[in-house]
Motif scaffolding. Sequence first.
Motif, PDB file in Angstrom:
ATOM      1  N   VAL A  99       0.759  -1.165   0.051  1.00  0.00           N
ATOM      2  CA  VAL A  99       0.187   0.036   0.144  1.00  0.00           C
ATOM      3  C   VAL A  99       0.781   1.238   0.064  1.00  0.00           C
ATOM      4  CG1 VAL A  99      -1.561   1.300   1.395  1.00  0.00           C
ATOM      5  CG2 VAL A  99      -2.155  -1.116   1.220  1.00  0.00           C
ATOM      6  N   SER A 100       1.927   1.204   0.695  1.00  0.00           N
ATOM      7  CA  SER A 100       2.911   2.417   0.876  1.00  0.00           C
ATOM      8  C   SER A 100       3.778   2.549  -0.468  1.00  0.00           C
ATOM      9  CB  SER A 100       3.941   2.080   1.872  1.00  0.00           C
ATOM     10  OG  SER A 100       3.252   1.847   3.122  1.00  0.00           O
ATOM     11  N   HIS A 101       4.251   1.685  -0.877  1.00  0.00           N
ATOM     12  CA  HIS A 101       5.094   1.834  -2.264  1.00  0.00           C
ATOM     13  C   HIS A 101       4.523   1.075  -3.546  1.00  0.00           C
ATOM     14  CE1 HIS A 101       8.088   1.954   1.293  1.00  0.00           C
ATOM     15  NE2 HIS A 101       7.872   3.226   0.906  1.00  0.00           N
ATOM     16  N   GLY A 102       3.568   0.423  -3.653  1.00  0.00           N
ATOM     17  CA  GLY A 102       2.895  -0.272  -4.796  1.00  0.00           C
ATOM     18  C   GLY A 102       2.401   1.067  -5.569  1.00  0.00           C
ATOM     19  N   ASP A 103       1.783   0.868  -6.926  1.00  0.00           N
ATOM     20  CA  ASP A 103       1.136   1.656  -7.631  1.00  0.00           C
ATOM     21  C   ASP A 103      -0.508   1.284  -6.959  1.00  0.00           C
ATOM     22  OD1 ASP A 103       0.011  -0.838  -8.712  1.00  0.00           O
ATOM     23  OD2 ASP A 103       0.137   0.182 -10.586  1.00  0.00           O
ATOM     24  N   THR A 104      -1.397   2.217  -7.601  1.00  0.00           N
ATOM     25  CA  THR A 104      -2.526   2.147  -6.944  1.00  0.00           C
ATOM     26  C   THR A 104      -3.337   0.993  -7.064  1.00  0.00           C
ATOM     27  OG1 THR A 104      -3.444   3.356  -8.870  1.00  0.00           O
ATOM     28  CG2 THR A 104      -2.972   4.714  -6.833  1.00  0.00           C
ATOM     29  N   THR A 105      -3.203   0.115  -8.228  1.00  0.00           N
ATOM     30  CA  THR A 105      -3.964  -1.245  -8.530  1.00  0.00           C
ATOM     31  C   THR A 105      -3.294  -2.195  -7.485  1.00  0.00           C
ATOM     32  OG1 THR A 105      -4.189  -0.841 -11.036  1.00  0.00           O
ATOM     33  CG2 THR A 105      -4.149  -2.916 -10.018  1.00  0.00           C
ATOM     34  N   ALA A 106      -2.018  -2.108  -7.150  1.00  0.00           N
ATOM     35  CA  ALA A 106      -1.415  -3.186  -6.381  1.00  0.00           C
ATOM     36  C   ALA A 106      -1.866  -2.813  -4.959  1.00  0.00           C
ATOM     37  CB  ALA A 106       0.028  -3.003  -6.434  1.00  0.00           C
ATOM     38  N   ALA A 107      -2.057  -1.636  -4.506  1.00  0.00           N
ATOM     39  CA  ALA A 107      -2.529  -1.354  -3.041  1.00  0.00           C
ATOM     40  C   ALA A 107      -3.941  -1.773  -3.099  1.00  0.00           C
ATOM     41  CB  ALA A 107      -2.481   0.248  -2.712  1.00  0.00           C
ATOM     42  N   ARG A 108      -4.704  -1.648  -4.134  1.00  0.00           N
ATOM     43  CA  ARG A 108      -6.201  -2.045  -3.995  1.00  0.00           C
ATOM     44  C   ARG A 108      -6.208  -3.505  -3.897  1.00  0.00           C
ATOM     45  NH1 ARG A 108      -6.875   2.499  -7.949  1.00  0.00           N
ATOM     46  NH2 ARG A 108      -7.953   3.965  -6.806  1.00  0.00           N
ATOM     47  N   SER A 109      -5.573  -4.347  -4.743  1.00  0.00           N
ATOM     48  CA  SER A 109      -5.456  -5.532  -4.764  1.00  0.00           C
ATOM     49  C   SER A 109      -5.378  -6.178  -3.614  1.00  0.00           C
ATOM     50  CB  SER A 109      -4.551  -6.072  -5.873  1.00  0.00           C
ATOM     51  OG  SER A 109      -5.180  -5.540  -7.363  1.00  0.00           O
ATOM     52  N   ALA A 110      -3.939  -5.857  -2.733  1.00  0.00           N
ATOM     53  CA  ALA A 110      -3.500  -6.221  -1.485  1.00  0.00           C
ATOM     54  C   ALA A 110      -4.619  -6.124  -0.534  1.00  0.00           C
ATOM     55  CB  ALA A 110      -2.196  -5.536  -1.312  1.00  0.00           C
ATOM     56  N   SER A 111      -5.164  -4.943  -0.625  1.00  0.00           N
ATOM     57  CA  SER A 111      -6.076  -4.753   0.342  1.00  0.00           C
ATOM     58  C   SER A 111      -7.452  -5.520   0.464  1.00  0.00           C
ATOM     59  CB  SER A 111      -6.714  -3.316   0.569  1.00  0.00           C
ATOM     60  OG  SER A 111      -5.569  -2.344   0.697  1.00  0.00           O
ATOM     61  N   ALA A 112      -7.633  -5.796  -1.063  1.00  0.00           N
ATOM     62  CA  ALA A 112      -8.805  -6.648  -1.224  1.00  0.00           C
ATOM     63  C   ALA A 112      -8.683  -8.007  -0.934  1.00  0.00           C
ATOM     64  CB  ALA A 112      -9.232  -6.836  -2.677  1.00  0.00           C
ATOM     65  N   TRP A 113      -7.320  -8.585  -1.092  1.00  0.00           N
ATOM     66  CA  TRP A 113      -6.877  -9.849  -0.492  1.00  0.00           C
ATOM     67  C   TRP A 113      -6.980 -10.062   0.778  1.00  0.00           C
ATOM     68  CZ3 TRP A 113      -2.059 -11.314   1.881  1.00  0.00           C
ATOM     69  CH2 TRP A 113      -1.878 -12.890   1.797  1.00  0.00           C
ATOM     70  N   VAL A 114      -6.625  -9.080   1.598  1.00  0.00           N
ATOM     71  CA  VAL A 114      -6.613  -9.132   2.974  1.00  0.00           C
ATOM     72  C   VAL A 114      -7.881  -9.336   3.631  1.00  0.00           C
ATOM     73  CG1 VAL A 114      -6.033  -8.125   5.196  1.00  0.00           C
ATOM     74  CG2 VAL A 114      -4.419  -8.114   3.404  1.00  0.00           C
ATOM     75  N   ARG A 115      -8.899  -8.467   2.827  1.00  0.00           N
ATOM     76  CA  ARG A 115     -10.430  -8.181   3.269  1.00  0.00           C
ATOM     77  C   ARG A 115     -10.845  -9.721   2.930  1.00  0.00           C
ATOM     78  NH1 ARG A 115     -14.032  -3.319   2.378  1.00  0.00           N
ATOM     79  NH2 ARG A 115     -14.810  -4.461   3.957  1.00  0.00           N
TER      80      ARG A 115
END
Length: 310
Positions: A99-115
């Motif tokens: 989330v801190s250093h990825g692009d916006t797509t990676a940040a959204r995908s990582a958060s969706a994966w955790v959720r």
Amino acid sequence: MPFVADAFRSRLNDTFTGGATERPAWIDELEQGTDAGFFGPGSATWSVHGGKQTILAGVRALLVQALHPGALAGVADHSRYREDPFGRLAGTIRWIYTVSHGDTTAARSASAWVRKLHERVRGEYVDGHGVTKPYAANDPDLARWVHLAFTDAFLRSAQLWGDPIPGGADAYVREWAIAGRLMGVEDAPESDAELRAQMNGYLDRGELVATARTLDVVRFIKDPPLARLLRPGYRALFDGAVVSLDPRHRSMLGLRTPAVGPVEFPVRRTAGVVLDGIGAVLGHQPGTERAALVRIARLGGERRIPDATV
């Protein structure tokens, strides 16, 4: 003493990567993407998350999160933190730095994966008033408490042991509110005053409590199964985390500032020395930040201004 430094570096890397023997592939993947991300060079988030005090901040966040019986029940009932504490740590680190250093797509995908993982984290807990309630990790209130504890821990640790924060505390809280919204927090604070007010609200409403389970988790956090080489330094960081706590949280957790009679130990200074040593061994720039800089350079230096849209 290169042998000692290499051994220390190896033990640290094993701890933070869940035992991986090579640089995790997900870090290299952060070089890819189509934008600079929600934050970027010069942001408060990069400053706060780029300092080695984040190790201490993580310990502090775990201690404070354990005061909410619903959040604690989710961890105790559904995670293997005792059997594989560093695997869980590695997963958390991956989300934070994506989330801190990825692009916006990676940040959204990582958060969706955790959720998605959190969907199965459900059960019951006894609240601070003795009432049995259902919990779900994705409930906005529980997600809010985890976000608040994280934000407060990383901010206070940066204020004590880090570099000056660009834009100050308010800038960091406002920026990292984006991460909160990615995790379903509907009213993430956007200033230091709002952060303090929301955290105080949990105390004022009597929603925080230290149970026998809480104290058991605190004992585990105080003495995790670390390699012998890392234990003295970790204890100094744990003591630093304790010193940095809100006195009310520290009292509830049954923790005290190390002292001999009325004379307190120089815990803050000792923790700073340990953090400087870790920085000297691992480097003073996260690998994820270096990967992000490669991506941004490839995109021609494009800088995305953090905003409230996620």
